[in-house]
Structure formats: C-alpha cells, structure tokens
Design an enzyme around this catalytic site. Structure first.
Site, short mmCIF file in Angstrom:
data_model
loop_
_atom_site.label_atom_id
_atom_site.label_comp_id
_atom_site.label_asym_id
_atom_site.label_seq_id
_atom_site.Cartn_x
_atom_site.Cartn_y
_atom_site.Cartn_z
N SER A 73 16.40 53.54 7.56
CA SER A 73 17.42 53.11 8.52
C SER A 73 18.37 54.24 8.92
O SER A 73 18.93 54.23 10.02
CB SER A 73 18.22 51.95 7.95
OG SER A 73 18.80 52.30 6.70
N HIS B 122 25.83 53.03 6.13
CA HIS B 122 25.18 53.62 7.29
C HIS B 122 26.19 54.31 8.20
O HIS B 122 27.31 53.81 8.37
CB HIS B 122 24.43 52.56 8.09
CG HIS B 122 23.29 51.94 7.35
ND1 HIS B 122 23.44 50.82 6.56
CD2 HIS B 122 21.98 52.29 7.28
CE1 HIS B 122 22.27 50.51 6.03
NE2 HIS B 122 21.37 51.38 6.45
#
Length: 214
Positions: free
Chosen positions: A37, A186
């Site tokens: 990701s 993230h």
C-alpha cells in the site's frame, strides 16, 4: 551524375541512421514500483501515488523514464513473490522493490520475509532487471529481538545481490503526524512528496547505473 546520385543516397542513409539513433535514445527507461500500500498510494488519488510522483520528479531532472505502479495494498513478501513474474512485464529495466512492512505488522518470521525477498531478487537478476531495494523497519511494538532480526534483512540482501539500497522507504515521514493519514501508518499527499524528494538522489544513481554505457 551517377556519383552525385550515389553520394546523395548514402547521405540519406546517414541521416536516417542518425534519426533512428536519436529515436532510440529518446525511448524512456521503463521501471516498475513493486510493493504494498505504501507504493500503491493507499487512500490517495492515483496521481499522488509514489511511482507517479517519482516519475514526475525524475522527468523534471531531465530523465526519460516511465514508472509503472505495481503496488498492491495489503501485500506481503509471499504475496509479492507469487505475483512477481506476471507483474513485471518484459522490457522493464529496473524495479523499485518495496515489501516487508505487512510482514512485520503481522509478526511473520523475519527469516521467511528474507527468504521471499531473496527469491524475488534472484528472479529479477535472472531476467536482467536491476533492483532498487527499499528497506523497511519493524514497528517498535514487535520488540527489540524481532526488530534486530528484521531490520538487517535489506542490507544483507542488497550486498548479496548487488542491488541499490535505499535503507528506509518511510524516511522523513514515519514520526510526523502531519505527513500521515489518520491511521498513522500511511503517508498523505504531502508525505509522499517528502518521500520522493528524500529518495530522489538514490533514484538518480539507480537510473544512471542502468543507463551507463548507452
């Protein structure tokens, strides 16, 4: 007249050859960003994913390069190994290999992660594809013993395979909440910008190593 015609013919051939050589030099170097990701651009617009922004930064520096995004959210090193061959198309000159973060989050044995990454590096080398290996670090909650076993993986493999090493993919972002999404793991758009600028010198060195002698 025959001599002039012959001279003109060879001059035309020379011009054609020069134009062809120029076209060949203009062919972009094809890279693939292969990872999880963090590479895919989790919860970000496609234009803000790391491969897209790194490509733009390198082009601003004058490099003819295309970077395909082969990031898959949630991917582990075993998942990457399983899809490696069909995810990296023929004609690829280099791969930015970024995997291992999900292995650490899931507590997968570092020895298994290293084995999978080793296999990927071996396959890419067999195909004549250069690798920029993007390192990862184990999260602190996994404990010092796990971290010690995990964190040395990338340097060992880079040395073994002669790969270019970028020690920590999240360098400059990991401890800064303003550069992360709400999940605290993230990067947000600004975080990706920081990651690109931080990696850029290494990416330039990697590209030059691929194109040396051309």
């Amino acid at each position: 007249m025959a001599f002039k015609a012959t001279l003109g013919f060879f001059a035309a051939l020379a011009i054609t050859a020069l134009l062809s050589a120029g076209a060949a030099r203009a062919e972009p170097v094809k890279l693939v960003g292969f990872g999880d990701s963090l590479m895919a651009g989790y919860q970000l617009p496609a234009a803000d994913a790391f491969p897209v922004k790194l490509q733009a930064a390198l082009r601003e520096k004058g490099y003819e390069v295309e970077i395909a995004n082969a990031g898959v959210s949630g991917d582990t090193s075993s998942g990457g190994l399983a899809r490696l061959d069909w995810s990296i198309p023929d004609g690829t000159r280099g791969v930015i290999l970024e995997l291992g973060a999900n292995d650490a989050l899931r507590g997968i044995a570092p020895e298994e992660t290293e084995k999978n990454l080793d296999a990927m590096l071996t396959r890419l080398k067999e195909r004549g594809i250069a690798v920029l290996l993007a390192g990862m670090m184990a999260p602190p909650n996994m404990g010092p013993e796990y971290g010690e076993r995990f964190n040395g993986i990338y340097q060992r493999l880079a040395q073994k395979h002669g790969a270019t090493l970028y020690p920590f993919f999240l360098d400059g972002v990991v401890t800064k909440a303003n550069l992360q999404l709400e999940d605290g793991m993230h990067p947000n758009t600004e975080g990706v910008d920081v990651m690109v600028q931080t990696m850029l010198p290494t990416a330039e060195t990697f590209l030059k190593s691929i194109t040396a002698g051309e």
